[in-house]
Design a protein around this motif. Structure first.
Motif, PDB file in Angstrom:
ATOM      1  N   UNK A  37       0.831  -1.212   0.000  1.00 51.93           N
ATOM      2  CA  UNK A  37       0.000   0.000   0.000  1.00 51.93           C
ATOM      3  C   UNK A  37       0.863   1.259   0.000  1.00 51.93           C
ATOM      4  N   UNK A  38       1.897   1.252   0.821  1.00 55.34           N
ATOM      5  CA  UNK A  38       2.784   2.423   0.884  1.00 55.34           C
ATOM      6  C   UNK A  38       3.531   2.611  -0.432  1.00 55.34           C
ATOM      7  N   UNK A  39       3.927   1.497  -1.056  1.00 61.53           N
ATOM      8  CA  UNK A  39       4.665   1.608  -2.319  1.00 61.53           C
ATOM      9  C   UNK A  39       3.760   2.024  -3.479  1.00 61.53           C
ATOM     10  N   UNK A  66      10.420 -11.235   0.476  1.00 63.79           N
ATOM     11  CA  UNK A  66       9.268 -12.058   0.089  1.00 63.79           C
ATOM     12  C   UNK A  66       8.483 -11.361  -1.021  1.00 63.79           C
ATOM     13  N   UNK A  67       8.292 -10.060  -0.887  1.00 64.13           N
ATOM     14  CA  UNK A  67       7.581  -9.302  -1.917  1.00 64.13           C
ATOM     15  C   UNK A  67       8.354  -9.282  -3.235  1.00 64.13           C
ATOM     16  N   UNK A  72       5.971  -8.765  -6.829  1.00 65.69           N
ATOM     17  CA  UNK A  72       5.154  -7.592  -6.558  1.00 65.69           C
ATOM     18  C   UNK A  72       5.978  -6.328  -6.363  1.00 65.69           C
ATOM     19  N   UNK A  73       7.221  -6.492  -5.937  1.00 64.15           N
ATOM     20  CA  UNK A  73       8.085  -5.367  -5.600  1.00 64.15           C
ATOM     21  C   UNK A  73       9.463  -5.604  -6.210  1.00 64.15           C
ATOM     22  N   UNK A  85      10.122  -0.312  -5.183  1.00 64.21           N
ATOM     23  CA  UNK A  85       8.996   0.192  -5.967  1.00 64.21           C
ATOM     24  C   UNK A  85       8.064  -0.963  -6.293  1.00 64.21           C
ATOM     25  N   UNK A  86       6.820  -0.623  -6.493  1.00 61.28           N
ATOM     26  CA  UNK A  86       5.807  -1.618  -6.826  1.00 61.28           C
ATOM     27  C   UNK A  86       5.995  -2.038  -8.278  1.00 61.28           C
TER      28      UNK A  86
END
Length: 122
Positions: A37-39, A66-67, A72-73, A85-86
């Protein structure tokens, strides 16, 4: 369809499903969802990401890893600063999967509503 084309399609579907599994697994943790959400607001350094959390930096980095493994990241290190970054395409794939299932359930509910209306009229 040739055997080669069929195998390629099956391979792509297997990769898509594996990517979904990784994304949903990564998003199963509330801290990782908060990081995502923050990214979504824009790239942030790991230090910036850590601000609202009561976590030691190594613990936060485990969540970031993990992300990253889920796709996802992404992150890059410049000097001593790691910026995350996302990866929008990974979120778009999960969104597409969710919308596909929502559409299926909405169609079922519409059919049920039609059936109930028919039964009321009879």
């Amino acid at each position: 369809m040739t055997g080669i084309a069929h195998r390629q399609i099956v391979s792509l579907m297997d990769k898509f499903l594996l990517d979904l599994d990784r994304a949903f697994s990564a998003l199963s943790d509330p801290t990782r969802r908060a990081i995502v959400s923050r990214l979504c607001e824009g790239p942030k350094s790991v230090t910036e990401l850590s601000e609202p959390f009561d976590l030691a930096l190594p613990s936060l980095l485990k969540h970031v890893r993990v992300l990253e493994q889920s796709g996802l990241v992404s992150s890059e290190k410049t000097g001593r600063v790691r910026t995350c970054r996302i990866e929008p395409h990974a979120l778009q794939a999960t969104e597409a999967w969710i919308h596909q299932h929502i559409a299926g359930w909405e169609a079922r509910l519409d059919r049920l509503e039609t059936h109930i209306d028919r039964m009321k009229r009879n």
